[in-house]
Design a protein around this motif. Structure first.
Motif, PDB file in Angstrom:
ATOM      1  N   ALA A   9       0.796  -1.232   0.000  1.00  0.00           N
ATOM      2  CA  ALA A   9       0.000   0.000   0.000  1.00  0.00           C
ATOM      3  C   ALA A   9       0.825   1.277   0.000  1.00  0.00           C
ATOM      4  CB  ALA A   9      -0.943   0.005   1.205  1.00  0.00           C
ATOM      5  N   THR A  10       2.113   1.206   0.331  1.00  0.00           N
ATOM      6  CA  THR A  10       2.929   2.418   0.334  1.00  0.00           C
ATOM      7  C   THR A  10       3.886   2.481  -0.852  1.00  0.00           C
ATOM      8  OG1 THR A  10       4.534   1.329   1.798  1.00  0.00           O
ATOM      9  CG2 THR A  10       2.812   2.653   2.847  1.00  0.00           C
ATOM     10  N   GLY A  11       3.766   1.516  -1.768  1.00  0.00           N
ATOM     11  CA  GLY A  11       4.617   1.519  -2.952  1.00  0.00           C
ATOM     12  C   GLY A  11       4.145   2.512  -3.992  1.00  0.00           C
ATOM     13  N   ILE A  12       4.906   2.639  -5.062  1.00  0.00           N
ATOM     14  CA  ILE A  12       4.634   3.668  -6.060  1.00  0.00           C
ATOM     15  C   ILE A  12       3.298   3.456  -6.763  1.00  0.00           C
ATOM     16  CG2 ILE A  12       5.819   2.490  -7.959  1.00  0.00           C
ATOM     17  CD1 ILE A  12       7.014   5.274  -8.697  1.00  0.00           C
ATOM     18  N   LEU A  13       2.852   2.201  -6.903  1.00  0.00           N
ATOM     19  CA  LEU A  13       1.567   1.914  -7.526  1.00  0.00           C
ATOM     20  C   LEU A  13       0.477   1.656  -6.487  1.00  0.00           C
ATOM     21  CD1 LEU A  13       2.813  -0.325 -10.459  1.00  0.00           C
ATOM     22  CD2 LEU A  13       1.851   1.963 -10.646  1.00  0.00           C
ATOM     23  N   GLY A  14       0.811   0.936  -5.423  1.00  0.00           N
ATOM     24  CA  GLY A  14      -0.171   0.644  -4.381  1.00  0.00           C
ATOM     25  C   GLY A  14      -0.695   1.881  -3.693  1.00  0.00           C
ATOM     26  N   ARG A  15       0.182   2.839  -3.457  1.00  0.00           N
ATOM     27  CA  ARG A  15      -0.209   4.079  -2.790  1.00  0.00           C
ATOM     28  C   ARG A  15      -1.321   4.794  -3.543  1.00  0.00           C
ATOM     29  NH1 ARG A  15       3.525   9.503  -2.922  1.00  0.00           N
ATOM     30  NH2 ARG A  15       2.319  10.802  -1.512  1.00  0.00           N
ATOM     31  N   ALA A  33      -5.479  -1.132   3.836  1.00  0.00           N
ATOM     32  CA  ALA A  33      -4.181  -0.813   3.254  1.00  0.00           C
ATOM     33  C   ALA A  33      -3.111  -1.583   4.013  1.00  0.00           C
ATOM     34  CB  ALA A  33      -3.910   0.686   3.332  1.00  0.00           C
ATOM     35  N   LEU A  34      -2.503  -2.556   3.350  1.00  0.00           N
ATOM     36  CA  LEU A  34      -1.543  -3.436   4.006  1.00  0.00           C
ATOM     37  C   LEU A  34      -0.122  -3.134   3.539  1.00  0.00           C
ATOM     38  CD1 LEU A  34      -3.395  -6.883   3.764  1.00  0.00           C
ATOM     39  CD2 LEU A  34      -3.694  -5.058   5.434  1.00  0.00           C
ATOM     40  N   SER A  35       0.778  -2.990   4.495  1.00  0.00           N
ATOM     41  CA  SER A  35       2.191  -2.802   4.183  1.00  0.00           C
ATOM     42  C   SER A  35       3.005  -3.361   5.340  1.00  0.00           C
ATOM     43  CB  SER A  35       2.528  -1.323   3.966  1.00  0.00           C
ATOM     44  OG  SER A  35       2.288  -0.581   5.141  1.00  0.00           O
ATOM     45  N   LYS A  39       3.714   3.921   7.578  1.00  0.00           N
ATOM     46  CA  LYS A  39       2.339   4.397   7.665  1.00  0.00           C
ATOM     47  C   LYS A  39       2.204   5.746   6.970  1.00  0.00           C
ATOM     48  CE  LYS A  39       1.028   2.041  11.949  1.00  0.00           C
ATOM     49  NZ  LYS A  39       0.477   2.191  13.311  1.00  0.00           N
ATOM     50  N   LEU A  40       1.070   5.963   6.341  1.00  0.00           N
ATOM     51  CA  LEU A  40       0.778   7.231   5.684  1.00  0.00           C
ATOM     52  C   LEU A  40      -0.547   7.766   6.208  1.00  0.00           C
ATOM     53  CD1 LEU A  40       1.712   6.316   1.985  1.00  0.00           C
ATOM     54  CD2 LEU A  40       3.120   7.529   3.647  1.00  0.00           C
ATOM     55  N   ASN A  41      -0.828   9.004   5.896  1.00  0.00           N
ATOM     56  CA  ASN A  41      -2.101   9.604   6.298  1.00  0.00           C
ATOM     57  C   ASN A  41      -3.141   9.302   5.222  1.00  0.00           C
ATOM     58  OD1 ASN A  41      -1.087  10.794   8.679  1.00  0.00           O
ATOM     59  ND2 ASN A  41      -0.225  12.499   7.498  1.00  0.00           N
ATOM     60  N   TRP A  42      -4.031   8.369   5.526  1.00  0.00           N
ATOM     61  CA  TRP A  42      -5.026   7.931   4.571  1.00  0.00           C
ATOM     62  C   TRP A  42      -6.376   8.593   4.844  1.00  0.00           C
ATOM     63  CZ3 TRP A  42      -2.480   5.733   0.918  1.00  0.00           C
ATOM     64  CH2 TRP A  42      -1.458   4.830   1.158  1.00  0.00           C
ATOM     65  N   LYS A  47      -8.259   1.668   6.343  1.00  0.00           N
ATOM     66  CA  LYS A  47      -7.727   1.075   7.564  1.00  0.00           C
ATOM     67  C   LYS A  47      -6.320   0.550   7.295  1.00  0.00           C
ATOM     68  CE  LYS A  47     -12.337  -0.366   9.109  1.00  0.00           C
ATOM     69  NZ  LYS A  47     -13.194  -1.502   9.558  1.00  0.00           N
ATOM     70  N   GLN A  48      -5.330   1.203   7.911  1.00  0.00           N
ATOM     71  CA  GLN A  48      -3.936   0.785   7.740  1.00  0.00           C
ATOM     72  C   GLN A  48      -3.660  -0.433   8.614  1.00  0.00           C
ATOM     73  OE1 GLN A  48      -1.265   2.681   6.033  1.00  0.00           O
ATOM     74  NE2 GLN A  48       0.053   0.914   6.397  1.00  0.00           N
ATOM     75  N   GLN A  49      -2.989  -1.425   8.049  1.00  0.00           N
ATOM     76  CA  GLN A  49      -2.653  -2.619   8.818  1.00  0.00           C
ATOM     77  C   GLN A  49      -1.304  -3.147   8.380  1.00  0.00           C
ATOM     78  OE1 GLN A  49      -5.889  -5.355   9.349  1.00  0.00           O
ATOM     79  NE2 GLN A  49      -4.550  -7.109   9.724  1.00  0.00           N
TER      80      GLN A  49
END
Length: 436
Positions: A9-15, A33-35, A39-42, A47-49
């Motif tokens: 989720a934090t990669g160049i395409l996933g983000r 959002a799995l990574s 962590k980023l501000n979504w 839901k970041q996990q």
């Protein structure tokens, strides 16, 4: 309403896929959002996990116990030193992740899995491919070639989808333009830093890659356009989309002879009137450059006989040529000193230079052959998205300013000047700081 899950989720395409899902809360009220760590501000519906995709299926199942997605966007990728290891690791990541969802029972809710791979599908890293590249092109799976983990992932996807009752879509982006700090293959970041340091050193902007490739053609993928395609492909019910793979590029065909002067203008730089020496144009790189031979039999050689090119020079071994070897350039003391000055003066992320992917940028610029990718299949399936490649690169540079990776560009301003007794307006756009 559908729920979605994005790996990497934090990669160049996933983000960008997460951001696109997050901006459409009515359609996608729940997004996972799995990574591994960052962590980023979504948006609030995201839901970041944390999830380690290199873990076993049983370990991942524990982390995914309460996750019940209907649509999965798998963009995770782990770089390895060899194709054999990359195939083993990336194949296992997808296989164990799908098995984990089966263990938790979540696979019963899944409707579609969208897997991101890339133009390595066509062997562009081995040499000149068959052109244009089309999804119907046969796989380069001969035993004399290294394994391709994209093939393994797609085989797994088809097998698991058939067994578990969901369908799939695969995307093939190429030379991605976007922003993600520390990403393994980040074109805009490395190029932007190269330009900024060149300006700091008071030098003209030389194209560091292959003189041949400078006038040849390439197809790029803007990460935000790719995200739009993913959302379209997730919900599109046409049989032309279900269980299909698609090229996903911007839709134009670009050349650095067109974009390099624009890049120079963006950074307030000049390019030499003659970029390459006659020797370099003949493929002989100087002491600052390098040449790397690729596979003896490039991808095109496997299609050559049926296209009347058997034994032709066009189907022979390809090279990666660098007028300026970017890995060696990045290690020079004067280059590092220029970056240190620039970063301290402008308050930039000091680590950005070391995290830039100089080897990748050198390879992309050094391929001495065309990269032309067809979008016909996606168009026939109903996809109409298009992106101007220069606009996407310019926007990525601007975004990198906000990330404190590049120094700020000064606003375009009007300057009055007198020309032969009359007044003329000129437009100036330079980097804040030293105006060379």
């Amino acid at each position: 309403m559908p729920s979605a899950l994005v790996t990497g989720a934090t990669g160049i395409l996933g983000r960008e896929i997460v951001m696109a899902l997050g901006q459409d809360k009515q359609t996608w009220p729940t997004v996972y959002a799995l990574s591994r760590s960052q962590k980023l501000n979504w948006p609030e519906n995201v839901k970041q996990q944390q999830l380690d995709l290199t873990a076993s299926a049983q370990e991942m199942a524990k982390e995914l116990d309460n996750v019940k997605p209907e649509y999965i966007f798998f963009t995770a990728y782990l770089a390895k030193d060899s194709e054999e290891e990359a195939t083993k690791v990336n194949g296992a990541m997808l296989e164990n992740f799908l098995e984990a969802l089966k263990i938790t029972g979540a696979s019963k809710n899944v409707k579609r899995v969208i897997l991101t791979t890339g133009a390595k599908q066509y062997g562009v890293h081995f040499g000149v491919p068959k052109q244009p590249m089309e999804e119907s092109d046969r796989w380069l799976a001969d035993s004399n070639r290294p394994p391709n983990f994209y093939y393994k992932q797609q085989q797994l996807l088809a097998e698991q989808g058939k067994q578990q009752g969901w369908d799939w879509v695969v995307t093939y982006p190429n030379d991605v333009i976007g922003v993600a700090k520390g990403n393994f293959m980040n074109l805009a970041t490395s190029l932007g830093i190269y330009c900024a340091v060149t300006k700091e050193m008071g030098k003209p902007l030389e194209f560091p890659g292959s003189p041949s490739f400078y006038t040849l053609f390439d197809c790029f993928t803007y990460s935000r356009l790719h995200a739009k395609f993913n959302l379209w492909a997730a919900l599109e019910q046409s049989p032309r989309v279900s269980n299909q793979a698609f090229n996903v590029v911007n839709g134009d065909i670009e050349s650095w002879q067109n974009m390099w002067p624009k890049t120079a203008d963006k950074f307030g730089l000049k390019i030499p009137e003659r970029m390459f020496t006659p020797e370099e144009e003949d493929g002989k790189m100087g002491e600052n450059g390098s040449v790397m031979e690729l596979m003896e039999n490039p991808p095109l050689s496997e299609f050559a006989a049926e296209r009347g090119l058997k034994g032709s020079k066009f189907a022979k071994q390809s090279r990666v040529e660098q007028k300026i070897d970017l890995v060696r350039w990045s290690q020079r003391s004067d280059v590092k000193a220029a970056w240190d000055r620039l970063a301290k003066r402008e308050g930039l992320d000091q680590d950005a230079f070391e995290k830039a992917t100089w080897g990748f940028l050198g390879f992309v610029f050094g391929r001495a052959y065309n990269i032309v990718i067809s979008m016909n299949k996606a168009r026939k399936a109903g996809w109409t998205g298009h992106q101007d490649t220069w606009d996407s690169l310019s926007e990525a540079f601007d975004e990198l300013v906000g990330e404190k990776v590049l120094p700020a560009f000064t606003p375009t301003r009007r300057k009055r000047s007198s020309v032969m007794g009359t007044e003329a307006d000129t437009t100036v756009s330079i980097l804040r700081g030293r105006d060379r």
